[in-house]
Each structure stands twice: as C-alpha cells, then as structure tokens.
Scaffold this motif. Structure first.
Motif, short mmCIF file in Angstrom:
data_model
loop_
_atom_site.label_atom_id
_atom_site.label_comp_id
_atom_site.label_asym_id
_atom_site.label_seq_id
_atom_site.Cartn_x
_atom_site.Cartn_y
_atom_site.Cartn_z
N ALA A 108 0.83 -1.20 0.00
CA ALA A 108 0.00 0.00 0.00
C ALA A 108 0.87 1.26 0.00
CB ALA A 108 -0.94 0.00 1.21
N VAL A 109 1.99 1.19 0.70
CA VAL A 109 2.93 2.31 0.70
C VAL A 109 3.54 2.48 -0.69
CG1 VAL A 109 5.10 3.18 1.66
CG2 VAL A 109 3.41 2.10 3.16
N ARG A 110 3.91 1.38 -1.31
CA ARG A 110 4.49 1.43 -2.65
C ARG A 110 3.55 2.09 -3.67
NH1 ARG A 110 6.97 -3.68 -1.17
NH2 ARG A 110 9.24 -3.52 -1.48
N SER A 111 2.27 1.83 -3.54
CA SER A 111 1.31 2.32 -4.54
C SER A 111 0.77 3.70 -4.23
CB SER A 111 0.15 1.33 -4.67
OG SER A 111 -0.56 1.20 -3.45
N ALA A 112 1.04 4.24 -3.05
CA ALA A 112 0.51 5.55 -2.66
C ALA A 112 1.23 6.67 -3.40
CB ALA A 112 0.64 5.74 -1.15
N PRO A 113 0.51 7.75 -3.73
CA PRO A 113 1.14 8.88 -4.42
C PRO A 113 1.98 9.76 -3.51
CG PRO A 113 -1.16 9.37 -4.00
CD PRO A 113 -0.94 7.94 -3.58
N GLY A 114 1.79 9.64 -2.20
CA GLY A 114 2.56 10.40 -1.21
C GLY A 114 2.57 9.63 0.09
#
Length: 204
Positions: free
Chosen positions: A34-40
């Motif tokens: 989820a961190v990898r895919s987040a924009p920020g």
C-alpha cells in the motif's frame, strides 16, 4: 490518498485527522504494498530511534520507503520519523537510520531542559514548498530530546532556537521533514499538511 505508515510508533490518527482538516485524505497502513502504490507518504513517529528502525525492518517498510523517495513521490517525516530519515542516531549508542539525508541525530546539549516541550518559533533559512505561505516567526509544537544535525547545510529549511539554533525543518526535492508536530500546531501546522497535500496532487 496519502499513506501514513503504521510501524507501531506513531500518533497516527492525529496525523490522519490533521490531513483531513487540511483537505486531504490519508490512510493508516502497515502494508508495504500500500505504501508502494501511494502517491505520497508520511512517516510519523514517537519513541526511541533504535526501536523504530527495528520495527521498520520487521514490518518490511524500509524498501517501500526508499522506493518512494527514489521514485520522486512526496515524502514527509514527522518528529521521530524526521530523525529516521538521517544516517544515524547517538540515542542509546550508535544506530543507523534510513540514510535518505546525510547527518546525525544528537542529544540536546546538557544544561537544557529535556525533553524540549512546547511552542517555539521557526526562523526560515530558505524558501521551500513545504513551508509555502508560512512566515518566519511562526510557532510550532515540539516534544523531543534529540535533534537532527544535517551534514549538508543546504538541507536546512528552518531552524529553532532552544538555547542554540538547530534544524527544525529539512528537505530536498520531493523529501522533507519536521522535528515538530504539524498535526498538533493549530492552523499553521495544518498549512504544512496542506502544502504537502498540494505536492502530492502536483506529482500525480
């Protein structure tokens, strides 16, 4: 949505609520993907440096943090999360950090009341998107016993005077961090979270 990293050492809900008040959606996650895919991404934190680094390792968060930074996505460290961005800390010995920026985390000098707790005014040292619209002299809420000593002076965005001047905000490019708690610093604190949200919007 902005990812707020949960590694067991942060005032996560207050950061999430602060983002919401600033007009941006954030979600608390312990999932590296989820961190990898987040924009920020926001890395908060309270507690001991060594424990925090161990928790990041166990949770598998170090790789996605470094990938976020390398990809040019906006990244914000808060309090202990800010300290973790540097090479190492002398808290309780010598412990390596994330090494995003060069520099050490050092104990506040003897003779000062520790922890440094309360409202203190920033002195702006250079312009930065994270402090856009914030004047020199704006006050923020600090709670800490250690401070960041960047190895490169041009990393310093703002300083604070607590018996001596030390770095309160640092950053370069897409990455920035604050020693104080913007989520606990009233309207001017929300302005920082709003500025970060704008960076995320602009990077999408």
């Amino acid at each position: 949505m902005i990812a707020i990293i949960d590694y067991g050492m942060g005032n996560l809900r207050s950061v999430q609520k602060g983002l919401e008040k600033a007009g941006y959606a954030g979600f608390v996650t312990s999932d590296p993907e989820a961190v990898r895919s987040a924009p920020g991404v926001i890395l908060p934190g309270v507690g001991a440096f060594a424990d925090a680094m161990e928790n990041l390792r166990r949770s598998g968060m170090i790789a996605p943090i470094m990938e976020t930074v390398a990809a040019g996505k906006p990244f914000l460290g808060i309090c202990l999360g800010f300290q973790l961005m540097f090479e190492a800390s002398e808290e309780g010995g010598y412990f390596e950090g994330l090494g995003i920026f060069p520099g050490m985390v050092r104990r506040l000098p003897s003779g000062l009341k520790v922890p440094h707790m309360g409202w203190n005014e920033l002195t702006l040292r250079r312009e930065s998107a994270i402090l856009a619209g914030i004047p020199s002299g704006a006050a923020y809420y600090f709670v800490h016993s250690y401070y960041v000593d960047p190895a490169e002076p041009d990393l310093v965005i703002a300083t604070v005077d607590y018996g001596f001047d030390f770095c309160a905000v640092a950053g370069r490019g897409n990455v920035s961090g604050a020693q104080f708690h913007p989520e606990k610093s009233s309207d001017l604190g929300l302005r920082i979270l709003q500025n970060f949200g704008k960076q995320v919007e602009g990077s999408c």
